[in-house]
Design an enzyme around this catalytic site. Structure first.
Site, PDB file in Angstrom:
ATOM      1  N   ALA A  64       0.869  -1.167   0.000  1.00 29.87           N
ATOM      2  CA  ALA A  64       0.000   0.000   0.000  1.00 29.87           C
ATOM      3  C   ALA A  64       0.913   1.226   0.000  1.00 29.87           C
ATOM      4  O   ALA A  64       2.080   1.134   0.379  1.00 29.87           O
ATOM      5  CB  ALA A  64      -0.891  -0.024   1.228  1.00 29.87           C
ATOM      6  N   GLY A 108       0.595  -4.949   1.149  1.00 29.44           N
ATOM      7  CA  GLY A 108      -0.613  -4.999   0.330  1.00 29.44           C
ATOM      8  C   GLY A 108      -0.367  -5.642  -1.030  1.00 29.44           C
ATOM      9  O   GLY A 108      -1.285  -6.196  -1.637  1.00 29.44           O
ATOM     10  N   GLU A 111      -0.686  -9.243  -0.412  1.00 24.40           N
ATOM     11  CA  GLU A 111      -2.110  -9.515  -0.165  1.00 24.40           C
ATOM     12  C   GLU A 111      -2.888  -9.530  -1.479  1.00 24.40           C
ATOM     13  O   GLU A 111      -3.748 -10.384  -1.698  1.00 24.40           O
ATOM     14  CB  GLU A 111      -2.671  -8.463   0.800  1.00 24.40           C
ATOM     15  CG  GLU A 111      -2.055  -8.615   2.184  1.00 24.40           C
ATOM     16  CD  GLU A 111      -2.429  -7.508   3.144  1.00 24.40           C
ATOM     17  OE1 GLU A 111      -2.245  -6.325   2.796  1.00 24.40           O
ATOM     18  OE2 GLU A 111      -2.913  -7.816   4.246  1.00 24.40           O
ATOM     19  N   GLU A 131       4.638  -5.148   7.364  1.00 23.62           N
ATOM     20  CA  GLU A 131       3.905  -4.091   8.077  1.00 23.62           C
ATOM     21  C   GLU A 131       4.405  -3.883   9.500  1.00 23.62           C
ATOM     22  O   GLU A 131       4.361  -2.777  10.024  1.00 23.62           O
ATOM     23  CB  GLU A 131       2.400  -4.416   8.112  1.00 23.62           C
ATOM     24  CG  GLU A 131       1.695  -4.251   6.778  1.00 23.62           C
ATOM     25  CD  GLU A 131       1.696  -5.498   5.915  1.00 23.62           C
ATOM     26  OE1 GLU A 131       2.486  -6.432   6.186  1.00 23.62           O
ATOM     27  OE2 GLU A 131       0.906  -5.540   4.956  1.00 23.62           O
TER      28      GLU A 131
HETATM   29  C1  HXC Z   1       5.080   4.349  -1.217  1.00 23.54           C
HETATM   30  C2  HXC Z   1       6.935   3.374  -2.099  1.00 23.54           C
HETATM   31  C3  HXC Z   1       6.583   2.125  -1.544  1.00 23.54           C
HETATM   32  C4  HXC Z   1       5.377   2.067  -0.797  1.00 23.54           C
HETATM   33  C5  HXC Z   1       8.445   1.883  -2.597  1.00 23.54           C
HETATM   34  N1  HXC Z   1       8.097   3.169  -2.745  1.00 23.54           N
HETATM   35  N2  HXC Z   1       7.546   1.233  -1.870  1.00 23.54           N
HETATM   36  N3  HXC Z   1       6.189   4.467  -1.930  1.00 23.54           N
HETATM   37  N4  HXC Z   1       4.654   3.189  -0.676  1.00 23.54           N
HETATM   38  N5  HXC Z   1       4.934   0.928  -0.278  1.00 23.54           N
HETATM   39  C6  HXC Z   1       8.834   4.224  -3.450  1.00 23.54           C
HETATM   40  C7  HXC Z   1      10.047   4.667  -2.687  1.00 23.54           C
HETATM   41  O1  HXC Z   1       9.680   5.600  -1.702  1.00 23.54           O
HETATM   42  C8  HXC Z   1      10.877   5.284  -3.789  1.00 23.54           C
HETATM   43  O2  HXC Z   1      10.344   6.565  -4.087  1.00 23.54           O
HETATM   44  C9  HXC Z   1      10.572   4.367  -4.982  1.00 23.54           C
HETATM   45  O3  HXC Z   1       9.346   3.708  -4.677  1.00 23.54           O
HETATM   46  C10 HXC Z   1      11.637   3.326  -5.196  1.00 23.54           C
HETATM   47  O4  HXC Z   1      11.837   2.643  -3.984  1.00 23.54           O
HETATM   48  P1  HXC Z   1      13.273   2.417  -3.305  1.00 23.54           P
HETATM   49  O5  HXC Z   1      13.036   2.155  -1.891  1.00 23.54           O
HETATM   50  O6  HXC Z   1      14.187   3.525  -3.678  1.00 23.54           O
HETATM   51  O7  HXC Z   1      13.729   1.096  -4.069  1.00 23.54           O
HETATM   52  P2  HXC Z   1      14.695  -0.050  -3.531  1.00 23.54           P
HETATM   53  O8  HXC Z   1      15.864   0.534  -2.821  1.00 23.54           O
HETATM   54  O9  HXC Z   1      14.936  -0.940  -4.718  1.00 23.54           O
HETATM   55  O10 HXC Z   1      13.853  -0.846  -2.432  1.00 23.54           O
HETATM   56  C11 HXC Z   1      12.711  -1.581  -2.790  1.00 23.54           C
HETATM   57  C12 HXC Z   1      11.882  -1.956  -1.532  1.00 23.54           C
HETATM   58  C13 HXC Z   1      11.577  -0.690  -0.725  1.00 23.54           C
HETATM   59  C14 HXC Z   1      12.688  -2.946  -0.674  1.00 23.54           C
HETATM   60  C15 HXC Z   1      10.621  -2.648  -2.035  1.00 23.54           C
HETATM   61  O11 HXC Z   1      11.036   0.281  -1.603  1.00 23.54           O
HETATM   62  C16 HXC Z   1      10.589  -0.897   0.386  1.00 23.54           C
HETATM   63  O12 HXC Z   1      10.924  -1.430   1.445  1.00 23.54           O
HETATM   64  N6  HXC Z   1       9.334  -0.448   0.188  1.00 23.54           N
HETATM   65  C17 HXC Z   1       8.314  -0.525   1.216  1.00 23.54           C
HETATM   66  C18 HXC Z   1       7.804  -1.929   1.369  1.00 23.54           C
HETATM   67  C19 HXC Z   1       6.721  -2.001   2.441  1.00 23.54           C
HETATM   68  O13 HXC Z   1       6.977  -1.697   3.610  1.00 23.54           O
HETATM   69  N7  HXC Z   1       5.516  -2.395   2.048  1.00 23.54           N
HETATM   70  C20 HXC Z   1       4.404  -2.536   2.965  1.00 23.54           C
HETATM   71  C21 HXC Z   1       3.639  -1.253   2.987  1.00 23.54           C
HETATM   72  S1  HXC Z   1       2.394  -1.287   4.194  1.00 23.54           S
HETATM   73  P3  HXC Z   1      11.315   7.850  -4.266  1.00 23.54           P
HETATM   74  O14 HXC Z   1      10.343   8.972  -4.434  1.00 23.54           O
HETATM   75  O15 HXC Z   1      12.154   7.908  -3.066  1.00 23.54           O
HETATM   76  O16 HXC Z   1      12.087   7.522  -5.520  1.00 23.54           O
HETATM   77  C22 HXC Z   1       1.141  -2.117   3.479  1.00 23.54           C
HETATM   78  C23 HXC Z   1      -0.064  -2.248   4.312  1.00 23.54           C
HETATM   79  C24 HXC Z   1      -1.152  -2.986   3.617  1.00 23.54           C
HETATM   80  O17 HXC Z   1       1.190  -2.559   2.388  1.00 23.54           O
HETATM   81  C25 HXC Z   1      -2.387  -2.848   4.366  1.00 23.54           C
HETATM   82  C26 HXC Z   1      -3.597  -3.163   3.539  1.00 23.54           C
HETATM   83  C27 HXC Z   1      -3.666  -2.462   2.269  1.00 23.54           C
END
Ligand code: HXC
Length: 258
Positions: A64, A108, A111, A131
Site C-alpha cells: 500500500a 498490500g 495480499e 507491516e
Molecule cells: C510508497 C513506495 C513504496 C510504498 C516503494 N516506494 N515502496 N512508496 N509506498 N509501499 C517508493 C520509494 O519511496 C521510492 O520513491 C521508490 O518507490 C523506489 O523505492 P526504493 O526504496 O528507492 O527502491 P529499492 O531501494 O529498490 O527498495 C525496494 C523496496 C523498498 C525494498 C521494495 O522500496 C521498500 O521497502 N518499500 C516498502 C515496502 C513495504 O513496507 N511495504 C508494505 C507497505 S504497508 P522515491 O520517491 O524515493 O524515488 C502495506 C499495508 C497494507 O502494504 C495494508 C492493507 C492495504
C-alpha cells in the site's frame, strides 16, 4: 488509465498490468480504484473467460502507498472504510484471476497477489508482510490468506519478523502454483493458463471457482454438500449436454457458455 496497462493478449484473456514504476507499483487509492474499474470491465465482458494481473519485472507491488497512509487517523481509516474497496475485488470477480508475480510483492502487494485464484511467480519474486516494521499489521487479508496458504508457524514467522519469503520458499510452501525460470515466462505462462481456462465452458469455470473458494469458508461436510448441489445444477446447463455429448460423439465441444 493512469496507473494500469490493460489489454487482451489472447482471445478470452484480459490482462491488467500495474504501471506505477516510479513507486514500485505502490497501491495508492487512485490505483486501486482504477484496478477495480478494469477488473469490473473484464468481469462484465462476455468475451473474457479469465484474467491475469501482473506488475513489472522489478515489482508486482511494493505495498500500500505508505506516503498516502502515513498521516491517516483512526477516524479517517475507520470512518471512510480505508481498504474496503480492496476486498471488493475478490468478491465481485467471478471469473478466474491469475496473479503473475515478479519482483517485490510486499504488504498490500503480497495480499493482492494472494487474492488471485492461481498464483505464479518468477525466480526473482520476493514475498513478505513487512507491516510490523511500520508499526502496523497486514490489513487486506494477509494474516488470513498467508496462514491458510503456508500454515500458522511460517505465516507467524513472516508476519512477526517482517522477513521476506523467496520464490523458492514460496514454491516449497505451496504459496504459488508454479515458479518460472524468467519473469517473461511467468507472465506468458499465466496468459497461457488463462487462455486454456477461457477455452472451457464459462459456466462450468464459474461453478468450479465458486466451489473451490467455498472450501476456504466451510467445513468438509458442508463443502462437499455444497459442491454436489452445484454439480447437480450444471445438469441444467446447455454446456453439460454439449460437453458430454461431444465426448460420446468423439467430437470437440463448441461451448455455448449457457
Ligand atoms: C510508497 C513506495 C513504496 C510504498 C516503494 N516506494 N515502496 N512508496 N509506498 N509501499 C517508493 C520509494 O519511496 C521510492 O520513491 C521508490 O518507490 C523506489 O523505492 P526504493 O526504496 O528507492 O527502491 P529499492 O531501494 O529498490 O527498495 C525496494 C523496496 C523498498 C525494498 C521494495 O522500496 C521498500 O521497502 N518499500 C516498502 C515496502 C513495504 O513496507 N511495504 C508494505 C507497505 S504497508 P522515491 O520517491 O524515493 O524515488 C502495506 C499495508 C497494507 O502494504 C495494508 C492493507 C492495504
Amino acid at each position: 488509465y493512469d496507473y494500469l496497462l490493460v489489454s487482451t493478449p489472447k482471445p478470452g484473456v484480459g490482462l491488467v498490468q500495474l504501471n506505477r514504476p516510479k513507486a514500485l507499483n505502490a497501491l495508492s487509492t487512485p490505483l486501486i480504484l482504477e484496478l477495480n474499474t478494469a477488473l469490473r470491465a473484464f468481469q462484465a465482458d462476455q468475451s473474457i473467460g479469465a484474467i491475469v494481473l501482473t506488475g513489472s519485472n522489478k515489482a508486482f507491488a511494493a505495498g500500500a502507498d505508505i506516503k498516502e497512509m502515513k498521516d491517516l487517523t483512526f477516524s479517517d481509516a475507520y470512518g471512510k472504510d480505508f481498504i474496503e474497496t480492496w476486498s471488493d475485488l475478490v468478491t465481485f470477480l467471478k471469473k478466474p484471476l491469475i496473479t503473475a508475480v515478479n519482483g517485490y510483492a510486499l504488504g498490500g502487494g503480497c495480499e493482492l497477489a494472494m487474492m488471485g485464484d492461481i498464483m505464479y511467480c518468477g525466480p526473482n519474486a520476493v514475498f513478505g508482510q513487512p507491516e510490523i516494521r511500520l508499526g502496523v499489521i497486514p490489513g487486506a487479508g494477509g494474516s488470513q490468506r498467508l496462514t491458510k496458504a503456508i500454515g500458522k508457524s511460517r505465516a507467524m514467522e513472516a508476519i512477526l519478523t517482517g522477513d521476506n519469503i523467496s520464490a523458492k520458499q514460496a514454491d516449497e510452501w505451496g504459496l504459488v502454483a508454479k515458479v518460472f525460470e524468467t519473469p517473461e515466462e511467468c507472465t506468458d505462462g499465466a496468459i497461457a493458463t488463462a487462455a486454456k481456462i477461457a477455452g472451457f465452458s464459462h459456466i462450468a469455470v464459474k461453478a468450479a471457482k465458486e466451489v473451490v473458494n467455498k472450501s476456504q469458508d466451510l467445513g468438509i461436510r458442508e463443502g462437499v454438500e455444497f459442491e454436489r448441489r452445484v454439480f447437480h445444477g450444471l445438469f441444467g446447463s446447455k454446456d453439460q449436454k454439449i460437453g458430454m455429448g461431444a465426448f460420446a460423439a468423439k467430437q470437440k465441444p463448441e461451448w455455448s457458455n449457457e
